[in-house]
Design a protein around this motif. Sequence first.
Motif, mmCIF file in Angstrom:
data_model
loop_
_atom_site.group_PDB
_atom_site.id
_atom_site.type_symbol
_atom_site.label_atom_id
_atom_site.label_comp_id
_atom_site.label_asym_id
_atom_site.label_seq_id
_atom_site.Cartn_x
_atom_site.Cartn_y
_atom_site.Cartn_z
ATOM 1 N N ASP A 154 0.807 -1.221 0.000
ATOM 2 C CA ASP A 154 0.000 0.000 0.000
ATOM 3 C C ASP A 154 0.841 1.272 0.000
ATOM 4 N N SER A 155 2.111 1.170 -0.386
ATOM 5 C CA SER A 155 3.022 2.322 -0.273
ATOM 6 C C SER A 155 2.604 3.529 -1.118
ATOM 7 N N LEU A 156 1.868 3.306 -2.194
ATOM 8 C CA LEU A 156 1.482 4.422 -3.062
ATOM 9 C C LEU A 156 0.140 5.026 -2.677
ATOM 10 N N ASP A 157 -0.437 4.603 -1.555
ATOM 11 C CA ASP A 157 -1.686 5.211 -1.084
ATOM 12 C C ASP A 157 -1.498 6.705 -0.868
ATOM 13 N N ALA A 158 -2.544 7.462 -1.155
ATOM 14 C CA ALA A 158 -2.477 8.921 -1.045
ATOM 15 C C ALA A 158 -2.140 9.387 0.366
ATOM 16 N N ARG A 159 -2.469 8.579 1.374
ATOM 17 C CA ARG A 159 -2.187 8.991 2.762
ATOM 18 C C ARG A 159 -0.701 9.118 3.035
ATOM 19 N N TYR A 160 0.141 8.508 2.194
ATOM 20 C CA TYR A 160 1.583 8.591 2.388
ATOM 21 C C TYR A 160 2.231 9.677 1.524
ATOM 22 N N HIS A 161 1.471 10.299 0.651
ATOM 23 C CA HIS A 161 2.043 11.311 -0.231
ATOM 24 C C HIS A 161 2.568 12.500 0.564
ATOM 25 N N GLY A 162 3.773 12.933 0.214
ATOM 26 C CA GLY A 162 4.329 14.136 0.798
ATOM 27 C C GLY A 162 3.959 15.353 -0.033
ATOM 28 N N THR A 163 4.455 16.490 0.389
ATOM 29 C CA THR A 163 4.131 17.760 -0.278
ATOM 30 C C THR A 163 4.478 17.725 -1.753
ATOM 31 N N TYR A 164 5.686 17.231 -2.097
ATOM 32 C CA TYR A 164 6.129 17.280 -3.483
ATOM 33 C C TYR A 164 5.406 16.259 -4.343
ATOM 34 N N VAL A 165 5.026 15.132 -3.784
ATOM 35 C CA VAL A 165 4.250 14.158 -4.548
ATOM 36 C C VAL A 165 2.883 14.740 -4.899
ATOM 37 N N ARG A 166 2.224 15.350 -3.905
ATOM 38 C CA ARG A 166 0.912 15.956 -4.166
ATOM 39 C C ARG A 166 1.018 17.089 -5.185
ATOM 40 N N ARG A 167 2.083 17.862 -5.087
ATOM 41 C CA ARG A 167 2.268 18.968 -6.040
ATOM 42 C C ARG A 167 2.501 18.437 -7.444
ATOM 43 N N CYS A 168 3.260 17.359 -7.558
ATOM 44 C CA CYS A 168 3.542 16.758 -8.861
ATOM 45 C C CYS A 168 2.254 16.236 -9.497
ATOM 46 N N ILE A 169 1.398 15.615 -8.697
ATOM 47 C CA ILE A 169 0.118 15.108 -9.210
ATOM 48 C C ILE A 169 -0.766 16.256 -9.664
ATOM 49 N N ALA A 170 -0.803 17.344 -8.886
ATOM 50 C CA ALA A 170 -1.625 18.505 -9.239
ATOM 51 C C ALA A 170 -1.124 19.157 -10.522
ATOM 52 N N ASP A 171 0.197 19.306 -10.650
ATOM 53 C CA ASP A 171 0.756 19.911 -11.865
ATOM 54 C C ASP A 171 0.478 19.036 -13.082
ATOM 55 N N ALA A 172 0.546 17.727 -12.903
ATOM 56 C CA ALA A 172 0.285 16.813 -14.011
ATOM 57 C C ALA A 172 -1.170 16.917 -14.466
ATOM 58 N N GLN A 173 -2.083 17.038 -13.530
ATOM 59 C CA GLN A 173 -3.500 17.150 -13.877
ATOM 60 C C GLN A 173 -3.756 18.411 -14.700
ATOM 61 N N LEU A 174 -3.072 19.492 -14.374
ATOM 62 C CA LEU A 174 -3.218 20.728 -15.144
ATOM 63 C C LEU A 174 -2.701 20.557 -16.572
ATOM 64 N N ALA A 175 -1.754 19.633 -16.755
ATOM 65 C CA ALA A 175 -1.191 19.372 -18.079
ATOM 66 C C ALA A 175 -1.947 18.263 -18.806
ATOM 67 N N GLY A 176 -3.053 17.805 -18.233
ATOM 68 C CA GLY A 176 -3.841 16.758 -18.871
ATOM 69 C C GLY A 176 -3.266 15.364 -18.677
ATOM 70 N N ILE A 177 -2.621 15.159 -17.536
ATOM 71 C CA ILE A 177 -1.973 13.881 -17.253
ATOM 72 C C ILE A 177 -2.529 13.299 -15.960
ATOM 73 N N THR A 178 -2.780 12.002 -15.947
ATOM 74 C CA THR A 178 -3.191 11.314 -14.724
ATOM 75 C C THR A 178 -2.278 10.115 -14.496
ATOM 76 N N PHE A 179 -2.150 9.728 -13.232
ATOM 77 C CA PHE A 179 -1.339 8.570 -12.868
ATOM 78 C C PHE A 179 -2.246 7.513 -12.247
ATOM 79 N N ALA A 180 -1.984 6.270 -12.593
ATOM 80 C CA ALA A 180 -2.703 5.138 -11.992
ATOM 81 C C ALA A 180 -1.690 4.038 -11.732
ATOM 82 N N TRP A 181 -1.957 3.222 -10.712
ATOM 83 C CA TRP A 181 -1.034 2.137 -10.409
ATOM 84 C C TRP A 181 -1.796 0.888 -10.012
#
Length: 277
Positions: free
Chosen positions: A62-89
């Motif tokens: 469960d290491s990739l669960d959102a509850r473990y995301h740090g500041t930079y991981v959350r920021r990277c996901i947000a920036d990717a969404q603005l660029a039309g990118i999503t991540f799934a695992w």
Amino acid sequence: MTMHAVRIDMRFTGPPPGDVPAAHLNLFLGALRKNGQVCGREWPIVMDSGACVTTVLTPAADSLDARYHGTYVRRCIADAQLAGITFAWSLIGEECDSAEACGCADPGAYVLFTTYLTLESPVRCMDCFGPVPLYRFTAPPDTEFHDVISWQSDYQSCDHLQMNCTVLEKAATRQMSVIDSALSAAGRACCAVLSERAGKPFYYYLYRDKGRSAALEAQRRCPACDGPWQLPARLHGCFDFRCDNCRLLSNVAFNLRASYMMTAPDQLPAPIAPCPP
């Protein structure tokens, strides 16, 4: 519980960005690694049905669960969404050649420990000696575990050099063995920070390669406080010395391990209790 292999897909909600698509995935993977959610730094990236795909190793299922995301991981996901990118695992399965992870509810202490062969977290539980994911030691806002991961990379580089026995062997071994080396100073600084976050003792391991005799090995004293630190029995199959005052661990020199174990007890000094905490 061991490390797990996980497939990560980077998908596009529109046409792929004009620049190299893999660059966006590398940013995300780098953020996960510096947060301790991904182990290692090699991840082959391929295109599969219009998505960028890679396989990584994670400390737990469960290491990739959102509850473990740090500041930079959350920021990277947000920036990717603005660029039309999503991540799934998706979970592939357990990694068959990794150490059993720590399952202790409340470890009494930890040790910073790695080798050139290790892909797991460089933090080990002192109770069970299982690897502990870095994200358990929640970082303050806007920080990562860059210092710990950099130390691990430097230590493993030195370990590679001393194992290869060709280039810079003596210099690399000294970095791993001497308390005042740059590598040891960086590692002990990491221990101090992690100890403050965890509220638990963090030990640093000093590698010992060669010694002159089993008797002299048994007489070694803590290199920081010159106090007694010989253990009555080997700890976790690795450590023969421990100073609870200086939070240091070490081993009987590897070239003398066999003779040390075979030496009659009356030919060695009596076991000395470690320094009191």
